[in-house]
Motif scaffolding. Structure first.
Motif, PDB file in Angstrom:
ATOM      1  N   UNK A  28      74.052 -27.694  -0.872  1.00 22.92           N
ATOM      2  CA  UNK A  28      74.672 -26.587  -1.603  1.00 22.92           C
ATOM      3  C   UNK A  28      76.182 -26.780  -1.560  1.00 22.92           C
ATOM      4  N   UNK A  29      76.790 -26.890  -2.724  1.00 19.29           N
ATOM      5  CA  UNK A  29      78.244 -26.988  -2.852  1.00 19.29           C
ATOM      6  C   UNK A  29      78.742 -25.656  -3.385  1.00 19.29           C
ATOM      7  N   UNK A  30      79.640 -25.010  -2.655  1.00 17.60           N
ATOM      8  CA  UNK A  30      80.164 -23.711  -3.053  1.00 17.60           C
ATOM      9  C   UNK A  30      81.663 -23.809  -3.302  1.00 17.60           C
ATOM     10  N   UNK A  31      82.071 -23.429  -4.510  1.00 19.38           N
ATOM     11  CA  UNK A  31      83.486 -23.362  -4.868  1.00 19.38           C
ATOM     12  C   UNK A  31      83.807 -21.909  -5.191  1.00 19.38           C
ATOM     13  N   UNK A  32      84.648 -21.287  -4.359  1.00 16.30           N
ATOM     14  CA  UNK A  32      85.094 -19.916  -4.602  1.00 16.30           C
ATOM     15  C   UNK A  32      86.514 -19.998  -5.134  1.00 16.30           C
ATOM     16  N   UNK A  33      86.795 -19.262  -6.203  1.00 17.69           N
ATOM     17  CA  UNK A  33      88.097 -19.332  -6.852  1.00 17.69           C
ATOM     18  C   UNK A  33      88.871 -18.034  -6.682  1.00 17.69           C
ATOM     19  N   UNK A  34      90.210 -18.100  -6.745  1.00 18.23           N
ATOM     20  CA  UNK A  34      91.032 -16.899  -6.600  1.00 18.23           C
ATOM     21  C   UNK A  34      90.731 -15.879  -7.695  1.00 18.23           C
ATOM     22  N   UNK A  35      90.939 -14.617  -7.390  1.00 15.50           N
ATOM     23  CA  UNK A  35      90.636 -13.569  -8.368  1.00 15.50           C
ATOM     24  C   UNK A  35      91.571 -13.595  -9.571  1.00 15.50           C
ATOM     25  N   UNK A  36      92.671 -14.335  -9.501  1.00 10.80           N
ATOM     26  CA  UNK A  36      93.572 -14.473 -10.645  1.00 10.80           C
ATOM     27  C   UNK A  36      93.153 -15.562 -11.618  1.00 10.80           C
ATOM     28  N   UNK A  37      92.124 -16.312 -11.252  1.00  6.64           N
ATOM     29  CA  UNK A  37      91.597 -17.368 -12.116  1.00  6.64           C
ATOM     30  C   UNK A  37      90.271 -16.914 -12.704  1.00  6.64           C
ATOM     31  N   UNK A  38      89.981 -17.365 -13.918  1.00  6.54           N
ATOM     32  CA  UNK A  38      88.679 -17.106 -14.517  1.00  6.54           C
ATOM     33  C   UNK A  38      87.932 -18.413 -14.706  1.00  6.54           C
ATOM     34  N   UNK A  39      86.659 -18.387 -14.441  1.00  4.74           N
ATOM     35  CA  UNK A  39      85.798 -19.546 -14.670  1.00  4.74           C
ATOM     36  C   UNK A  39      85.412 -19.543 -16.141  1.00  4.74           C
TER      37      UNK A  39
END
Length: 132
Positions: A38-49
């Motif tokens: 399992x690879x998990x990438x969490x991004x900052x709330x100022x970025x949108x996926x």
């Protein structure tokens, strides 16, 4: 991190509205196949996926995963890793947009074998800023 042309870029200070790609490569350095990674990438709330599965940018974001779970703030990839060598590495790309002004924390990326505690790797997080 790369711009849309594939050039490496510094994400410490991004322009609001800027599109870019997060690329992560996971390699198996052991002589055994690692199942159920399992690879998990969490991004900052100022970025949108940017979910490119439904856009013209579909080829910009590729996945070698068996299953991909895209959430509001993170992307999870699930896959197996072959023994070390040519096929023991998988690369994952996620297209992002620096959407909201501010300073945000970017957590580290984590990869782990879900059913084997012998395999866990995590990178260090850092602060990023989205400017006008």
């Amino acid at each position: 991190y790369k711009d849309l042309k594939g050039n490496k870029m510094d994400i410490t200070n991004l322009q609001q509205g800027q599109d870019f790609v997060a690329t992560v490569s996971v390699s198996n350095l052991k002589n055994n196949t690692v199942k159920d990674v399992a690879l998990t990438q969490i991004f900052p709330s100022g970025w949108e996926i940017v979910n490119t599965r439904f856009t013209a940018f579909g080829s910009t974001t590729t996945s070698q995963a068996r299953f991909t779970d895209i959430r509001d703030d993170r992307v999870n990839f699930y896959f197996d890793l072959s023994r070390s060598g040519k096929y023991g590495t998988k690369t994952f790309n996620v297209m992002l947009n620096a959407a909201y002004l501010g300073r945000y924390y970017l957590p580290g990326v984590q990869a782990e074998a879900m059913y084997d505690n012998e395999y866990l790797v995590r990178t260090k997080g850092r602060w990023v800023t989205v400017k006008k």
